[in-house]
Design a protein around this motif. Structure first.
Motif, PDB file in Angstrom:
ATOM      1  N   ASP A  21       0.852  -1.183   0.000  1.00  0.00           N
ATOM      2  CA  ASP A  21       0.000   0.000   0.000  1.00  0.00           C
ATOM      3  C   ASP A  21       0.884   1.229   0.000  1.00  0.00           C
ATOM      4  N   VAL A  22       0.313   2.372  -0.299  1.00  0.00           N
ATOM      5  CA  VAL A  22       1.035   3.642  -0.337  1.00  0.00           C
ATOM      6  C   VAL A  22       0.264   4.658   0.488  1.00  0.00           C
ATOM      7  N   PHE A  23       1.000   5.419   1.276  1.00  0.00           N
ATOM      8  CA  PHE A  23       0.426   6.479   2.106  1.00  0.00           C
ATOM      9  C   PHE A  23       1.197   7.765   1.816  1.00  0.00           C
ATOM     10  N   GLY A  24       0.762   8.532   0.834  1.00  0.00           N
ATOM     11  CA  GLY A  24       1.496   9.748   0.467  1.00  0.00           C
ATOM     12  C   GLY A  24       2.865   9.400  -0.092  1.00  0.00           C
ATOM     13  N   TYR A  25       3.927   9.862   0.589  1.00  0.00           N
ATOM     14  CA  TYR A  25       5.293   9.587   0.138  1.00  0.00           C
ATOM     15  C   TYR A  25       5.820   8.251   0.644  1.00  0.00           C
ATOM     16  N   HIS A  26       5.099   7.597   1.499  1.00  0.00           N
ATOM     17  CA  HIS A  26       5.572   6.352   2.098  1.00  0.00           C
ATOM     18  C   HIS A  26       4.719   5.178   1.631  1.00  0.00           C
ATOM     19  N   GLY A  27       5.335   4.012   1.614  1.00  0.00           N
ATOM     20  CA  GLY A  27       4.608   2.816   1.216  1.00  0.00           C
ATOM     21  C   GLY A  27       5.338   1.576   1.681  1.00  0.00           C
TER      22      GLY A  27
END
Length: 73
Positions: free
Chosen positions: A29-35
């Motif tokens: 999954d991806v959360f903004g700039y992080h994943g």
């Protein structure tokens, strides 16, 4: 099996089912700039390439010929 946008509990439960049955499992999954990404491939075979190392000839000890790498065709 590929999962995205699932709760951690769902991912763990589905991964356990896949692992017991020999099914490959991917999640991420991806959360903004992080994943993140996770893969459970179980038992699998892979190939690793290793470069061939040139060895010096036994008869040549010094000089220009000793400095040239000799590779077997």
């Amino acid at each position: 099996v590929c999962l995205t946008c699932c709760s951690r509990e769902s991912m763990v439960r589905i991964n356990q089912i896949c692992h017991k049955n020999g099914i490959k499992f991917f999640t991420g999954d991806v959360f903004g700039y992080h994943g993140y990404m996770f893969a459970d491939l179980g038992d699998h075979e892979f190939v690793e390439e290793k470069p061939k190392v040139a060895k010096a000839s036994a008869g040549v000890e010094d000089g220009p010929e000793a400095k040239r790498a000799r590779l077997d065709p």
